[in-house]
Every structure is written in structure tokens, then in C-alpha cells.
Design a protein around this motif. Structure first.
Motif, PDB file in Angstrom:
ATOM      1  N   LYS A  93       2.427   1.498  -3.455  1.00  7.98           N
ATOM      2  CA  LYS A  93       1.241   2.122  -4.230  1.00  7.98           C
ATOM      3  C   LYS A  93       1.214   3.813  -3.986  1.00  7.98           C
ATOM      4  O   LYS A  93       1.144   4.328  -5.063  1.00  7.98           O
ATOM      5  CB  LYS A  93       0.029   1.229  -3.767  1.00  7.98           C
ATOM      6  CG  LYS A  93      -1.172   1.534  -5.123  1.00  7.98           C
ATOM      7  CD  LYS A  93      -2.392   0.709  -4.767  1.00  7.98           C
ATOM      8  CE  LYS A  93      -3.268   1.178  -5.606  1.00  7.98           C
ATOM      9  NZ  LYS A  93      -4.516   0.399  -5.249  1.00  7.98           N
ATOM     10  N   LYS A  94       0.865   4.008  -2.797  1.00  6.09           N
ATOM     11  CA  LYS A  94       0.807   5.576  -2.499  1.00  6.09           C
ATOM     12  C   LYS A  94       2.087   6.156  -3.244  1.00  6.09           C
ATOM     13  O   LYS A  94       1.948   7.288  -3.610  1.00  6.09           O
ATOM     14  CB  LYS A  94       0.718   5.667  -0.925  1.00  6.09           C
ATOM     15  CG  LYS A  94      -0.647   5.297  -0.565  1.00  6.09           C
ATOM     16  CD  LYS A  94      -0.605   5.386   0.934  1.00  6.09           C
ATOM     17  CE  LYS A  94      -2.238   5.038   1.426  1.00  6.09           C
ATOM     18  NZ  LYS A  94      -2.301   5.108   2.949  1.00  6.09           N
ATOM     19  N   GLU A  99       0.848  -1.205   0.007  1.00  2.00           N
ATOM     20  CA  GLU A  99      -0.079   0.064   0.010  1.00  2.00           C
ATOM     21  C   GLU A  99       0.878   1.191   0.000  1.00  2.00           C
ATOM     22  O   GLU A  99       0.574   2.176  -0.769  1.00  2.00           O
ATOM     23  CB  GLU A  99      -0.762   0.104   1.392  1.00  2.00           C
ATOM     24  CG  GLU A  99      -2.105  -0.933   1.214  1.00  2.00           C
ATOM     25  CD  GLU A  99      -3.062  -0.451   0.110  1.00  2.00           C
ATOM     26  OE1 GLU A  99      -3.433   0.920  -0.043  1.00  2.00           O
ATOM     27  OE2 GLU A  99      -3.529  -1.213  -0.740  1.00  2.00           O
ATOM     28  N   ASP A 100       1.978   1.337   0.889  1.00  2.00           N
ATOM     29  CA  ASP A 100       2.794   2.134   0.945  1.00  2.00           C
ATOM     30  C   ASP A 100       3.474   2.476  -0.359  1.00  2.00           C
ATOM     31  O   ASP A 100       3.523   3.808  -1.010  1.00  2.00           O
ATOM     32  CB  ASP A 100       3.982   2.163   1.830  1.00  2.00           C
ATOM     33  CG  ASP A 100       3.243   2.279   3.403  1.00  2.00           C
ATOM     34  OD1 ASP A 100       2.149   3.133   3.449  1.00  2.00           O
ATOM     35  OD2 ASP A 100       3.826   1.925   4.273  1.00  2.00           O
TER      36      ASP A 100
END
Length: 131
Positions: free
Chosen positions: A10-11, A7-8
């Protein structure tokens, strides 16, 4: 934990893409503004250049006077003689040639005048006898 890292990542990736997109948009706007300013500056420069040309022409007309001085009298003999010291041998020879030609022309003219004077004084009968 693995989900948080993905997720990190992706962000971070989306942040980078967003930053590039915003930078491209802002760059386009900034470039367009600079082009407009450049066009205006060029146009203003042309106008100022024309005004400057006009002002210079007016100033020249108002302040500059031209006096043409033409010498009506030929140089004196003394001036010519003084100038001979500064001349090259070729220039002096040209002067000699010109003087010789002028002397020959004067002599020929004098002879023509003398012959015409003789013709006036001689009668037609004497001319016929000479022939």
C-alpha cells in the motif's frame, strides 16, 4: 507478516501515485516557464531583427554610392568590325539586312531631293506641258 506486506505494498503504491502527482505538477510549472522564456526569446528576436534591418539600411545609405555611366557616343567602326569576328552567321545576316535597309532609305531620300530640286527649277508652264 501478511499485514506488513499489504501495508508495504500500500505504501509503495501510494508512493508511486504521489511521485506521479508531484512530477506532473513540477512538469507543468517547468513547461510554463519554458513557454514564457520561448515567447520572450521570440519577441526579443523580432526586436533584434528590426534593429538589424534599420542598421543595415543606415549603413547602406552612408557607404554605398551608385554611379550610372551612360555612353553618349556610339561605338566606333573599328570596334564594330572587331566584334564581327565574334558574331554568329545569323547576327551578321541581321547586320547586312539593316545596312541594306539603310542604303535603300538613303537612295530613296536622295531621289526625293533630286525630284524636288527639279520642281524648283521647272516653271509651271513646263510642268503643265509634261502633263
Amino acid at each position: 507478516m501478511l499485514t506488513n506486506i499489504s501495508e508495504d505494498l500500500k505504501k509503495i503504491f501510494l508512493f508511486g501515485v504521489g511521485a506521479v502527482a508531484v512530477t506532473a505538477e513540477k512538469s507543468k510549472v517547468l513547461i510554463d516557464e519554458l513557454v514564457e522564456k520561448g515567447d520572450l526569446t521570440v519577441q526579443q528576436g523580432k526586436i533584434l531583427n528590426e534593429e538589424l534591418k534599420h542598421n543595415i539600411k543606415e549603413t547602406i545609405k552612408d557607404t554605398v554610392t551608385v554611379n550610372v555611366v551612360k555612353s553618349e557616343t556610339p561605338p566606333s567602326a573599328d570596334t564594330v568590325v572587331e566584334g564581327l569576328d565574334k558574331m554568329t552567321p545569323e547576327e551578321i545576316q541581321k547586320i547586312k539586312d539593316k545596312l541594306d535597309a539603310m542604303t535603300a532609305a538613303q537612295t530613296a531620300e536622295k531621289e526625293i531631293i533630286e525630284v524636288s530640286d527639279l520642281e524648283e527649277n521647272v516653271s509651271e508652264k513646263e510642268i503643265d506641258e509634261l502633263k
